[in-house]
Write an enzyme that holds these catalytic residues in place. Structure first.
Site, PDB file in Angstrom:
ATOM      1  N   ARG A 276     -20.715  12.790 -34.444  1.00 52.33           N
ATOM      2  CA  ARG A 276     -19.747  11.814 -33.926  1.00 52.33           C
ATOM      3  C   ARG A 276     -20.349  10.428 -33.715  1.00 52.33           C
ATOM      4  NH1 ARG A 276     -19.012  13.431 -27.484  1.00 52.33           N
ATOM      5  NH2 ARG A 276     -21.242  13.676 -27.038  1.00 52.33           N
TER       6      ARG A 276
ATOM      7  N   ASN B 149      -1.219   5.688  -9.751  1.00 57.31           N
ATOM      8  CA  ASN B 149      -0.182   5.469  -8.746  1.00 57.31           C
ATOM      9  C   ASN B 149       0.510   4.129  -9.000  1.00 57.31           C
ATOM     10  OD1 ASN B 149      -1.407   3.265  -7.121  1.00 57.31           O
ATOM     11  ND2 ASN B 149      -2.878   4.807  -6.442  1.00 57.31           N
ATOM     12  N   CYS B 150       1.595   3.894  -8.294  1.00 56.64           N
ATOM     13  CA  CYS B 150       2.410   2.696  -8.554  1.00 56.64           C
ATOM     14  C   CYS B 150       1.628   1.404  -8.374  1.00 56.64           C
ATOM     15  CB  CYS B 150       3.626   2.675  -7.623  1.00 56.64           C
ATOM     16  SG  CYS B 150       4.873   3.906  -8.006  1.00 56.64           S
TER      17      CYS B 150
ATOM     18  N   ARG C  92      -2.765  -6.257 -18.330  1.00 57.97           N
ATOM     19  CA  ARG C  92      -2.684  -5.839 -19.732  1.00 57.97           C
ATOM     20  C   ARG C  92      -1.390  -6.239 -20.433  1.00 57.97           C
ATOM     21  NH1 ARG C  92      -7.999  -4.977 -20.901  1.00 57.97           N
ATOM     22  NH2 ARG C  92      -8.921  -3.568 -19.361  1.00 57.97           N
TER      23      ARG C  92
ATOM     24  N   ARG D 107     -11.524   1.417 -17.635  1.00 55.71           N
ATOM     25  CA  ARG D 107     -12.053   0.438 -16.673  1.00 55.71           C
ATOM     26  C   ARG D 107     -11.115   0.256 -15.480  1.00 55.71           C
ATOM     27  NH1 ARG D 107     -13.659  -3.341 -21.603  1.00 55.71           N
ATOM     28  NH2 ARG D 107     -15.701  -2.451 -22.100  1.00 55.71           N
TER      29      ARG D 107
ATOM     30  N   SER E 151       0.797  -1.232   0.000  1.00 56.33           N
ATOM     31  CA  SER E 151       0.000   0.000   0.000  1.00 56.33           C
ATOM     32  C   SER E 151       0.832   1.286   0.000  1.00 56.33           C
ATOM     33  CB  SER E 151      -0.980   0.008   1.174  1.00 56.33           C
ATOM     34  OG  SER E 151      -0.308  -0.092   2.410  1.00 56.33           O
TER      35      SER E 151
ATOM     36  N   GLN F  68      -9.322  13.455 -25.144  1.00 56.17           N
ATOM     37  CA  GLN F  68      -9.710  14.352 -26.228  1.00 56.17           C
ATOM     38  C   GLN F  68     -11.203  14.200 -26.507  1.00 56.17           C
ATOM     39  OE1 GLN F  68      -8.493  13.478 -30.417  1.00 56.17           O
ATOM     40  NE2 GLN F  68      -7.268  15.329 -30.174  1.00 56.17           N
ATOM     41  N   SER F  69     -11.892  15.318 -26.584  1.00 51.89           N
ATOM     42  CA  SER F  69     -13.339  15.304 -26.758  1.00 51.89           C
ATOM     43  C   SER F  69     -13.725  15.209 -28.228  1.00 51.89           C
ATOM     44  CB  SER F  69     -13.937  16.584 -26.158  1.00 51.89           C
ATOM     45  OG  SER F  69     -15.306  16.703 -26.489  1.00 51.89           O
ATOM     46  N   GLN F  70     -14.629  14.286 -28.547  1.00 50.85           N
ATOM     47  CA  GLN F  70     -15.167  14.218 -29.906  1.00 50.85           C
ATOM     48  C   GLN F  70     -16.274  15.256 -30.108  1.00 50.85           C
ATOM     49  OE1 GLN F  70     -16.344  10.070 -30.408  1.00 50.85           O
ATOM     50  NE2 GLN F  70     -14.413   9.609 -31.431  1.00 50.85           N
TER      51      GLN F  70
END
Length: 242
Positions: A159, A175-176, A186, A89, A65, A98-100
């Site tokens: 869009r 964070n780490c 992943r 997620r 922690s 970035q906004s479409q």
């Protein structure tokens, strides 16, 4: 509308990361106040190798922690909306995408899946579809603007035809501890190819910045010494657990 590849830049991370993690761990086991120790750490009175050794020993015990006190911020481009839907997620993180709605998508870049790119007829069909999407977006935006729905209001409706292949840019802070969990999930061969490639690029950057924390990071099989996914899903790199 060209195909693009991912790029990751490490914008910033918590300064004096190793010493901060060392201080946080020490406070858990030390009677004194690490606030008094901190100037000594900054002055180099405690050898960095000794700090790293102490941190490694505590991490091996399963106490993780305190590494949450150090965070990293990445700028990421050349990734698909399909990837960012997976990325967000990981909830213990901060995202600025970035906004479409505010960014015009008339000539959007896109991500080309490698398996599609290697098959000429598949690539041709893929790119033909994206060209049609681009035309549809531009036509819809023009029609909306002619009917009084301008600027972001036209973008926000047009869009809806943009595909998951549309390129996006995002700033991510983790964070780490969250990063280690992210890499476990992943970097695994079962992860989707695009986000696995992104994770490997991010891992290389943080390993260089704070090796004591991230040298052993990666797919969970690397830490466990076996594949927890079972025979059905194992890539065969590690034996499965009996």
């Amino acid at each position: 509308m060209p195909a693009v590849e991912s790029r990751v830049e490490l914008l910033a991370h918590t300064p004096e990361a190793l010493s901060l993690i060392f201080a946080a761990f020490r406070q858990c086991y030390h009677k004194g106040f690490v606030g008094d120790m901190w100037p000594k750490l900054l002055a180099g009175e405690v050898d960095k190798d000794k700090q790293a050794e102490f941190v490694c020993n505590v991490l091996e015990s399963g106490h993780t922690s305190p590494i949450e006190h150090v965070s990293f911020t990445f700028a990421i481009e050349g990734v698909s909306r399909a990837l960012t839907h997976q990325l967000v997620r990981h909830r213990i993180a901060s995202y600025s995408q970035q906004s479409q709605r505010y960014v015009d998508g008339s000539n959007f870049d896109y991500i080309l899946p490698p398996h599609i790119g290697r098959i000429p007829e598949a690539r041709e069909r893929f790119e033909k579809f994206l060209d049609e999407v681009g035309r549809a977006y531009r036509d819809l935006k023009a029609i909306l603007e002619e009917n009084g729905r301008r600027g972001p209001k036209a973008n926000e409706d047009a869009r809806f035809v943009l595909p998951q292949a549309a390129e996006s840019k995002i700033v991510v802070s983790m964070n780490c501890r969250t990063l280690i969990n992210f890499f476990e999930q992943r970097c695994c061969m079962r992860a989707q190819w695009e986000i696995r490639g992104l994770a490997m690029k991010m891992l290389a950057l943080v390993r260089e910045a704070v090796p004591v924390i991230f040298d052993a990071a990666g797919a969970k099989c690397e830490r466990l010494g076996y594949c927890p996914e079972g025979e059905k899903f194992s890539c065969g790199r590690y034996p499965t657990r009996d």
